[in-house]
Design an enzyme around this catalytic site. Structure first.
Site, PDB file in Angstrom:
ATOM      1  N   HIS A 101       0.178  -1.478   0.335  1.00 49.50           N
ATOM      2  CA  HIS A 101       0.333   0.457  -0.121  1.00 49.50           C
ATOM      3  C   HIS A 101       0.515   1.039   0.269  1.00 49.50           C
ATOM      4  CE1 HIS A 101      -3.805   2.234   0.921  1.00 49.50           C
ATOM      5  NE2 HIS A 101      -2.392   3.450   1.805  1.00 49.50           N
ATOM      6  N   SER A 102       0.505   2.429  -0.825  1.00 51.26           N
ATOM      7  CA  SER A 102       0.815   3.020  -0.306  1.00 51.26           C
ATOM      8  C   SER A 102       2.640   3.597  -1.103  1.00 51.26           C
ATOM      9  CB  SER A 102       1.048   4.404   0.192  1.00 51.26           C
ATOM     10  OG  SER A 102       1.498   5.258   0.060  1.00 51.26           O
TER      11      SER A 102
END
Length: 262
Positions: A101-102
């Site tokens: 994520h990210s």
């Protein structure tokens, strides 16, 4: 670079890079989960229980956080990938998938490429809340902001626990790790290497300012395998509290990957 053969008894040096799982876990698939900037294993709390018994979900713990708080964090992707791959190699003794994520999406992508180059490709790559690696940034680098502005900006992203944000002294304890992670993320450019051939799922919250539809669709260019875009309710941290809709999607894609063709 020295590689290690698969083993069912990973050494302690390797295991410090991974969050723990309950004793006796022996799932046929592993899912390595790479958190956002400043994040650790708590970002994926509840995933192991939700995805068992098919999948053993293991959060990746980078230096500079949680039990590795005293270790210096990495500030460049090219410094991180080799030791991270070496740490994960003993755990690649069964089919595995990657979820990032990210900032973690970029890390997961580069680890997937390294694993593929070593003849150990993942069965699936999930990339969440981040533009495709070859897409230009649409915002200035947060790592360049002065401390107060940096902490205010990061706190407003909704990924830091509210009780931490409300205590500036406590928040500042995380400053070196946060700055290092954002420097790694904001300076990252794709490393030399081959294209993936595994399926890729790009995800984001529908209100995420960090990844728009075009940037998510561009992930299809990093693989010769199948690619899809899925959006879910929420903002950049739509995955907080392990929403069942996300876990159901991850479970379904892993089940598909493990189902023999034909």
């Amino acid at each position: 670079m020295t590689t290690h053969p698969p083993t069912h008894a990973p050494d302690r040096t390797a295991s410090r890079w991974l969050g723990s799982v309950p004793p006796g876990t022996d799932a046929p698939v592993r899912l390595f989960c790479f958190p956002h900037a400043g994040g650790g294993s708590s970002a994926f709390k509840g995933w192991h229980q939700a995805l068992a018994p098919l999948t053993e979900a293991r959060a990746v713990v980078l230096p500079g956080r949680e039990r590795r708080l005293r270790e210096l964090p990495y500030v460049a992707m090219e410094q991180l990938v080799d030791p991270l791959y070496e740490a994960l190699a003993p755990f690649l003794d069964r089919p595995f998938a990657l979820f990032g994520h990210s900032m973690g999406a970029a890390v997961a992508y580069e680890v997937a490429r390294r694993c593929t180059a070593q003849g150990r490709p993942p069965v699936h790559l999930f990339v969440s809340g981040r533009r495709a690696p070859h897409m230009p940034a649409r915002r200035r680098s947060y790592a360049e902001l002065p401390d107060d502005a940096f902490l205010e900006t990061v706190g407003a992203m909704n990924g830091t626990p509210a009780d931490v944000v409300r205590q500036p002294e406590l928040f500042r304890l995380f400053l070196p790790c946060l700055r290092a992670d954002f420097e790694l993320n904001d300076t990252y450019r794709p490393l030399p290497g081959r294209r993936l051939d595994c399926p890729v799922t790009a995800l984001a919250g529908r209100g995420d300012p960090e990844a728009n539809a075009d940037e998510l669709r561009a992930w299809s260019q990093v693989t010769s395998g199948a690619a899809e875009v899925c959006t879910l309710p929420g903002d950049h941290f739509y995955l907080k509290d392990a929403p069942p809709s996300l876990l159901d999607l991850v479970r379904a894609r892993i089940e598909r990957a493990m189902t023999p063709a034909g």
